[in-house]
Scaffold this motif. Structure first.
Motif, mmCIF file in Angstrom:
data_model
loop_
_atom_site.group_PDB
_atom_site.id
_atom_site.type_symbol
_atom_site.label_atom_id
_atom_site.label_comp_id
_atom_site.label_asym_id
_atom_site.label_seq_id
_atom_site.Cartn_x
_atom_site.Cartn_y
_atom_site.Cartn_z
ATOM 1 N N GLU A 80 0.811 -1.207 0.000
ATOM 2 C CA GLU A 80 0.000 0.000 0.000
ATOM 3 C C GLU A 80 0.854 1.270 0.000
ATOM 4 O O GLU A 80 0.509 2.253 -0.648
ATOM 5 N N SER A 81 1.958 1.266 0.752
ATOM 6 C CA SER A 81 2.795 2.464 0.852
ATOM 7 C C SER A 81 4.227 2.072 1.172
ATOM 8 O O SER A 81 4.469 1.163 1.975
ATOM 9 N N ILE A 82 5.184 2.748 0.548
ATOM 10 C CA ILE A 82 6.597 2.498 0.841
ATOM 11 C C ILE A 82 6.929 2.932 2.264
ATOM 12 O O ILE A 82 7.633 2.238 2.995
ATOM 13 N N THR A 83 6.405 4.088 2.681
ATOM 14 C CA THR A 83 6.786 4.658 3.977
ATOM 15 C C THR A 83 6.042 4.034 5.151
ATOM 16 O O THR A 83 6.630 3.797 6.208
ATOM 17 N N THR A 84 4.753 3.750 4.989
ATOM 18 C CA THR A 84 3.971 3.258 6.129
ATOM 19 C C THR A 84 3.764 1.755 6.130
ATOM 20 O O THR A 84 3.322 1.196 7.144
ATOM 21 N N THR A 85 4.065 1.078 5.026
ATOM 22 C CA THR A 85 3.861 -0.374 4.967
ATOM 23 C C THR A 85 5.154 -1.137 4.726
ATOM 24 O O THR A 85 5.503 -2.036 5.490
ATOM 25 N N LEU A 86 5.901 -0.780 3.682
ATOM 26 C CA LEU A 86 7.084 -1.561 3.324
ATOM 27 C C LEU A 86 8.148 -1.514 4.410
ATOM 28 O O LEU A 86 8.572 -2.566 4.917
ATOM 29 N N ALA A 87 8.588 -0.299 4.773
ATOM 30 C CA ALA A 87 9.710 -0.180 5.707
ATOM 31 C C ALA A 87 9.390 -0.698 7.112
ATOM 32 O O ALA A 87 10.140 -1.501 7.667
ATOM 33 N N PRO A 88 8.268 -0.280 7.727
ATOM 34 C CA PRO A 88 8.044 -0.690 9.116
ATOM 35 C C PRO A 88 7.391 -2.060 9.279
ATOM 36 O O PRO A 88 7.499 -2.657 10.358
#
Length: 256
Positions: free
Chosen positions: A79-87
């Motif tokens: 859904e999102s690189i910042t809020t889904t992928l990384a964390p």
């Protein structure tokens, strides 16, 4: 330490329904389920198995070996690189990260799915390319893990990118975490077509009626239902949070 560094080798599907995903030879697979049903974990482990050639010990008697085709190119869309992928997603792949409700190494949880021996030089830093958002992995011989056959890649993208960003490359496996926009799904379907690859989505049906998922019902869910019009190339597996033994089921029952 060995179990920690080679987590996938000790992986056992969270339920018989999750195991059916790993048995499936269908080219289009939908995994439905609520929070904690192991839908994302099931998709990630299937992707890592195919990308590394390493079949978990608990599955070596029944995992279809003909699905292993050597080094492959994968794409994972979130859904999102910042809020889904990384964390959320990347820690599920990192061998030293513990995800679970029990103490580290306990019965309810898991270490990251990518075995350390399948990272380039055994190092996440050497394998993960932040700029390209691509993970390089050794594909090891399923019968002789000491032999490196080649390198697989997992390219990470997100739904907030323009559909044209997906319109290049050939991929043997494309996974979608949560419902994708139809335009992105169509681009990824073209990417797997030429190499006879697999499309997979792991999702929870949304409560928000403004989120367009009618096409998923039509193209995946309905086509997979038993009957005279069933499409044998499509499979839909529904997982339940209540069947996941890695969770605190007493707490779940209380919440239910």
């Amino acid at each position: 330490a060995d179990r920690q560094e080679n987590s996938i080798l000790y992986y056992q599907p969270a339920s018989p329904m999750a195991a059916s995903v790993h048995r499936s030879r269908c080219k289009t697979i939908g995994i439905g389920g609520g929070n904690g049903s192991s839908k994302t974990e099931t998709m990630l482990t299937e992707m890592v198995i195919r990308a590394t050639g390493q079949i978990p010990l608990a599955m070596r008697g029944w995992y279809p070996r003909d699905k292993l085709r050597g080094p492959i190119q994968c794409r994972l869309v979130v859904e999102s690189i910042t809020t889904t992928l990384a964390p959320i997603i990347l820690p599920k792949l990192q061998w030293w990260q513990w995800r679970g409700v029990s103490e580290q190494g306990g019965p309810k949880g898991h270490w990251g799915w990518v075995p350390r021996m399948c990272l380039i030089g055994g190092s996440w830093e050497k394998s993960w390319k932040e700029k390209e958002r691509t993970l390089r992995l050794y594909y090891r011989d399923p019968d002789d893990p000491a032999t490196i056959v080649g390198e697989s890649t997992i390219q990470c993208m997100s739904y907030d990118q323009h559909p044209s960003d997906f319109a290049s490359g050939d991929f043997h496996f494309v996974g979608h975490d949560e419902p994708p926009p139809q335009s992105i799904w169509e681009e990824n379907r073209a990417r797997v077509m030429r190499v006879n690859g697999t499309l997979m989505v792991a999702m929870t049906w949304p409560d928000d009626p403004s989120i367009p998922v009618d096409w998923i019902y039509d193209q995946l869910y309905e086509k997979a239902q038993p009957g005279p019009y069933q499409d044998k190339s499509v499979e839909w597996v529904q997982l339940s949070t209540l069947d996941n033994p890695h969770l605190d089921q007493d707490a779940i029952a209380e919440r239910s």
